[in-house]
Design a protein around this motif. Structure first.
Motif, short mmCIF file in Angstrom:
data_model
loop_
_atom_site.label_atom_id
_atom_site.label_comp_id
_atom_site.label_asym_id
_atom_site.label_seq_id
_atom_site.Cartn_x
_atom_site.Cartn_y
_atom_site.Cartn_z
N PHE A 152 0.07 4.04 6.80
CA PHE A 152 0.49 2.58 6.89
C PHE A 152 -0.46 1.88 7.74
O PHE A 152 -0.93 0.48 7.36
N TYR A 153 -0.78 2.56 8.90
CA TYR A 153 -1.52 1.84 10.04
C TYR A 153 -2.94 1.02 9.58
O TYR A 153 -3.05 0.20 9.95
N ASP A 154 -3.47 1.63 8.62
CA ASP A 154 -4.76 1.06 8.34
C ASP A 154 -4.36 0.23 7.02
O ASP A 154 -5.72 -0.60 6.39
N PHE A 155 -3.23 0.01 6.31
CA PHE A 155 -3.21 -0.48 5.19
C PHE A 155 -3.33 -2.11 5.44
O PHE A 155 -4.06 -2.92 4.49
N PRO A 156 -2.70 -2.76 6.43
CA PRO A 156 -2.91 -4.30 6.58
C PRO A 156 -4.54 -4.56 6.67
O PRO A 156 -4.86 -5.53 5.86
N PRO A 157 -5.28 -4.01 7.34
CA PRO A 157 -6.84 -4.47 7.36
C PRO A 157 -7.19 -4.15 6.16
O PRO A 157 -7.96 -5.07 5.51
N ARG A 158 -7.06 -2.92 5.50
CA ARG A 158 -7.80 -2.41 4.49
C ARG A 158 -7.42 -3.42 3.22
O ARG A 158 -8.52 -3.78 2.47
N SER A 159 -6.16 -3.75 3.04
CA SER A 159 -5.69 -4.18 2.01
C SER A 159 -6.25 -5.65 1.85
O SER A 159 -6.45 -6.35 0.93
#
Ligand SMILES: *[C@@H]1O[C@H](CO)[C@@H](O)[C@H](O)[C@H]1NC(C)=O
Ligand SMILES: *[C@@H]1O[C@H](CO)[C@@H](O)[C@H](O)[C@H]1NC(C)=O
Ligand SMILES: *[C@@H]1O[C@H](CO)[C@@H](O)[C@H](O)[C@H]1NC(C)=O
Length: 400
Positions: A152-159
């Motif tokens: 989840f941690y990387d999902f906001p920026p990567r998305s």
């Protein structure tokens, strides 16, 4: 704060009394309650759901990584395997649907996933604490809650990087602002208890590590909050002592079986876990001032199906619908095949009408049971605070 606290009775009434009665009462109080009503009846309009958990809410994560749950999984609704350990929909599917959102794609599923309205980090066989055994050794997944959080941690920026490419990518990823407006749902812990039982620990030994499990759960919720999550919907753990798989595989004395046919010692551990989880939720409300956290008593909703099956329209509360025979028809081989004289024969068959059975495959509930669980919890009757699902973004009645 005075006007806000008046909202509580309104919302409780909504779930227990007829609309006419509510209207009659409100008309007589209309002047003083007018501002409150507007607030209380405003649905949250969650744009997305981010879910963490185990097989109770896995919509395809485990299947994507370790192989599809085989037919007859999915037969009652998807007409084929759909990454769920069930004949159809899970509680999380009914939750998404009732909030006007599509079914959640599993984060780990790279084939055809659409994360525009959320993502599902849950995978079957997951625990809160990382296990020190491989999936092959013990049957518990390496994708424990801390790993789900890492995903989840990387999902906001990567998305957002992907979304900014426009076109189809824009339609596959959530908007940046959705992360703080989304509902964060959790259903995990059952396997932490089961792991101890299946490693031959006594119930006292399992209880002794529950505080550590709960601490790890708590820190993950705090991490999600630090990442911007504000609305939390936390399921407690179900009556693990009522599962056919547990009843058939673990030692249970006749004197330890309750009227519903469940093993009391294992259920007591589940309730011990739930008691601790509720305390953790109270602490989290104090430590996370901007969060609205709802604790949902899934245990009672599930136990009620097993202890009063007729009332809920079920004929078979304890035996598994899909299995290989025996007293509990258990054994997690639903959909299993063996080769006899070169021909594949199905050994794990489903019952005639899964809608009359509570348990699907020994460990998981049928779609019909999941629907009944959802129907019981959606209006807030099993929640603390007792607020309907579509209102759980409102913080005003969280004070304890
Ligand atoms: C795994 O091993 C570590 C280090 O020995 C220990 O701290 C941890 O509690 C163990 N996890 C479980 C689930 O037993
Ligand atoms: C993703 O799902 C949303 C909501 O169901 C839909 O509007 C959108 O078109 C989908 N994206 C693609 C590329 O299919
Ligand atoms: C637990 O005990 C049973 C019966 O004594 C044994 O067959 C099994 O291997 C044990 N499991 C573990 C993980 O030690």
């Amino acid at each position: 704060m005075f006007s806000l606290s008046l909202c509580v009775p309104y919302m409780i009434m909504e779930s227990h009394f007829s609309k006419t009665l509510v209207v009659a009462i409100l008309v007589s109080l209309s002047v003083s309650l007018a501002p409150c009503l507007v607030l209380a009846s405003t649905s949250c309009k969650f744009p997305a759901i981010f879910n963490f958990g185990d097989s109770n809410s896995d919509t395809g994560g485990f299947s994507a990584v370790f192989g599809q749950a085989r037919p007859p999984h999915g037969e009652s609704y998807f007409h084929g395997p759909a990454g769920r350990y069930c004949d159809g929909r899970l509680v999380i599917d009914f939750i998404a649907n009732s909030l006007g959102l599509p079914f959640l794609s599993a984060y780990l599923d790279s084939v055809g996933s659409n994360f525009s309205h959320g993502a599902n980090f849950a995978t079957a066989a997951s625990t809160i604490r990382p296990q020190n055994t491989t999936l092959h050794q013990s049957g518990f997944s390496p994708i424990s809650l801390d790993v789900q959080y890492d995903e989840f941690y990387d999902f906001p920026p990567r998305s957002q990087i992907v979304r900014s490419q426009g076109g189809v990518f824009e339609q596959l990823m959530p908007k940046a602002e959705d992360f703080s407006r989304a509902l964060y749902t959790f259903d995990i812990g059952q396997n932490d208890l089961a792991a101890g039982f299946f490693f031959n620990m006594s119930t006292a030994q399992v209880k002794a590590y529950v505080p550590d499990v709960l601490n790890q759960f708590k820190s993950i919720v705090k991490n999600v909050y630090d990442q911007g999550g504000r609305y939390f919907w936390i399921h407690n753990t179900g009556p693990v002592g009522c599962l056919p798989y547990v009843l058939a595989r673990l030692p249970v004395l006749a004197s330890q079986v309750d009227k519903a046919g469940c093993a009391t010692p294992y259920n007591e551990v589940a309730q011990f876990f739930n008691h601790g989880l509720k305390e953790v939720v109270v602490q989290l409300r104090e430590e996370l001032p901007l969060a609205a956290i709802t604790y949902v008593d899934i245990y009672s909703a599930k136990y009620s199906l097993i202890s009063q099956p007729k009332k809920h329209g079920f004929e078979q509360p304890i035996r598994a619908c899909c299995g290989q025979g025996g007293k509990y028809n258990n054994n997690l081989h639903c959909g299993g095949k063996i080769k006899v004289h070169g021909r594949e024969i199905l050994v794990g068959k489903a019952c005639q009408d899964p809608s009359l059975w509570v348990n699907w495959d020994g460990f998981h509930y049928t779609q019909a049971a999941n629907k009944r669980v959802f129907d019981q919890i959606v209006d807030g009757s099993f929640s603390d605070p007792p607020v309907p699902l579509k209102m759980v973004c409102h913080r005003q009645q969280q004070a304890h």
